[in-house]
Write a protein that holds these residues in place. Sequence first.
Motif, PDB file in Angstrom:
ATOM      1  N   VAL A 186      22.681  81.014 100.339  1.00 23.85           N
ATOM      2  CA  VAL A 186      23.773  80.754  99.328  1.00 23.85           C
ATOM      3  C   VAL A 186      24.020  80.304  98.312  1.00 23.85           C
ATOM      4  O   VAL A 186      24.782  80.965  97.394  1.00 23.85           O
ATOM      5  N   MET A 187      22.836  79.618  98.167  1.00 24.66           N
ATOM      6  CA  MET A 187      23.041  79.934  96.985  1.00 24.66           C
ATOM      7  C   MET A 187      22.361  80.714  95.991  1.00 24.66           C
ATOM      8  O   MET A 187      22.585  80.677  94.721  1.00 24.66           O
ATOM      9  N   ALA A 188      21.363  81.430  97.044  1.00 18.48           N
ATOM     10  CA  ALA A 188      20.962  82.254  95.477  1.00 18.48           C
ATOM     11  C   ALA A 188      21.556  83.664  95.109  1.00 18.48           C
ATOM     12  O   ALA A 188      21.895  84.134  94.312  1.00 18.48           O
ATOM     13  N   PHE A 189      22.528  83.699  96.803  1.00 12.43           N
ATOM     14  CA  PHE A 189      24.098  84.513  96.118  1.00 12.43           C
ATOM     15  C   PHE A 189      24.695  84.611  95.047  1.00 12.43           C
ATOM     16  O   PHE A 189      25.760  85.099  94.926  1.00 12.43           O
ATOM     17  N   SER A 190      25.050  83.013  95.496  1.00 14.09           N
ATOM     18  CA  SER A 190      26.064  82.026  94.597  1.00 14.09           C
ATOM     19  C   SER A 190      25.809  83.037  93.092  1.00 14.09           C
ATOM     20  O   SER A 190      26.193  82.304  92.572  1.00 14.09           O
ATOM     21  N   LEU A 191      24.867  82.222  92.732  1.00  6.01           N
ATOM     22  CA  LEU A 191      23.843  82.589  91.269  1.00  6.01           C
ATOM     23  C   LEU A 191      23.932  83.388  91.045  1.00  6.01           C
ATOM     24  O   LEU A 191      24.318  84.062  89.493  1.00  6.01           O
ATOM     25  N   MET A 192      23.400  85.071  91.880  1.00  6.55           N
ATOM     26  CA  MET A 192      23.754  86.833  91.572  1.00  6.55           C
ATOM     27  C   MET A 192      24.583  86.614  91.426  1.00  6.55           C
ATOM     28  O   MET A 192      25.471  86.928  90.356  1.00  6.55           O
ATOM     29  N   PHE A 193      26.088  86.568  91.631  1.00  8.05           N
ATOM     30  CA  PHE A 193      27.169  86.491  91.860  1.00  8.05           C
ATOM     31  C   PHE A 193      28.201  85.791  90.471  1.00  8.05           C
ATOM     32  O   PHE A 193      29.184  86.154  89.780  1.00  8.05           O
ATOM     33  N   ALA A 194      27.519  84.308  90.180  1.00 10.03           N
ATOM     34  CA  ALA A 194      27.858  84.431  88.631  1.00 10.03           C
ATOM     35  C   ALA A 194      27.286  84.551  87.524  1.00 10.03           C
ATOM     36  O   ALA A 194      28.786  85.055  86.767  1.00 10.03           O
ATOM     37  N   PHE A 195      26.293  84.981  87.726  1.00 10.36           N
ATOM     38  CA  PHE A 195      25.099  85.394  86.615  1.00 10.36           C
ATOM     39  C   PHE A 195      26.174  87.953  86.583  1.00 10.36           C
ATOM     40  O   PHE A 195      27.141  88.044  85.730  1.00 10.36           O
TER      41      PHE A 195
END
Length: 173
Positions: free
Chosen positions: A28-37
């Motif tokens: 979740v943290m990793a994909f949240s960061l990816m989606f945010a970028f």
Amino acid sequence: MSQVLSKLAIRNVKRSLKDYIIYITTVVMAFSLMFAFNFVSFSSDIIELSEMMENLKYAIIFVSCIIVFVIAWLINYTMKFMFSKRSKEFGTYMILGIEKKEINHLFLIENLILGFISFLISFFIGIILGNLFSAIVMRLFEMPYQISLSTSLTPVLLSFLYFVLIYTFTLFR
């Protein structure tokens, strides 16, 4: 037999949820960061700003690529860890007569379920992080910014494409 494996996979996900909480949190943290970028990259304010500064656009793309590779490595590592942690359970399945191919299929289904749940959760967190990142960038350049909880389809589809590619690469390794 496939229906039995699907039911077993769902039961295993429910039963092992506390073991998978670290995995889910990480994804979740990793994909949240990816989606945010991705959100920042396709934000109209950032696109306007990057037209004034060509290097900003390339910097955002470069950071996004690094994030995708780090996420792929991280998911690969956590899947290997979870697989080794459950090796005794899989050994028991083999003793009971379940073929290795079916055990791999079971693990694949479990991880796709967990990955998809993680992706859905990360979508909402990513919107919030994307707004935060956009606000920080705009503030750095002393430009006005208004928070918006909506997003365009492009960052969502790009994030989903990354999700599919990362999971395809990781699960079939």
